[in-house]
Design a protein around this motif. Structure first.
Motif, PDB file in Angstrom:
ATOM      1  N   ASN A  64       0.833  -1.205   0.000  1.00  0.00           N
ATOM      2  CA  ASN A  64       0.000   0.000   0.000  1.00  0.00           C
ATOM      3  C   ASN A  64       0.866   1.252   0.000  1.00  0.00           C
ATOM      4  O   ASN A  64       0.552   2.239  -0.658  1.00  0.00           O
ATOM      5  N   TYR A  76       0.913   4.222  -2.837  1.00  0.00           N
ATOM      6  CA  TYR A  76       0.704   5.652  -2.599  1.00  0.00           C
ATOM      7  C   TYR A  76       1.902   6.454  -3.072  1.00  0.00           C
ATOM      8  O   TYR A  76       1.745   7.548  -3.604  1.00  0.00           O
ATOM      9  N   PHE A 132      -5.361   5.110  -0.030  1.00  0.00           N
ATOM     10  CA  PHE A 132      -4.347   4.417   0.765  1.00  0.00           C
ATOM     11  C   PHE A 132      -4.927   3.952   2.089  1.00  0.00           C
ATOM     12  O   PHE A 132      -4.675   2.826   2.531  1.00  0.00           O
TER      13      PHE A 132
END
Length: 89
Positions: free
Chosen positions: A28, A32, A86
């Motif tokens: 993740n 981002y 996110f």
């Protein structure tokens, strides 16, 4: 590694190879980070072109500055959407 090779040859399904699951954790963060690159480049282009326009036509400085700030706001919205995704993901 043998499970991946058997999967590639069509001998196993994803579940049998043990390759199912959710994408989470540090991936993740990588997502981002990649999502923040685009708006960063976009803002750089907007500001750079606005400076060039102000130097070429100083009498239009106010209009160019207003348009620049609008462009920055819209471009920054993309980064904020990525930031929200996110936390959702």
């Amino acid at each position: 590694m043998d499970a991946v090779l058997a999967l590639a040859q069509g001998g196993l399904s994803l579940a049998q190879a043990g390759l199912t699951g959710n994408i989470s954790g540090s991936l993740n963060l990588v997502g981002y980070g990649l999502a923040a690159i685009g708006p960063g480049i976009g803002i750089g282009l907007v500001v750079g072109n606005a400076i060039t326009a102000m130097v070429r036509q100083p009498e239009m400085e106010g209009t160019v500055r207003t348009t620049m700030f609008l462009g920055i706001a819209f471009t920054e919205a993309l980064a904020l959407i990525g930031f929200v995704l996110f936390f959702i993901g």
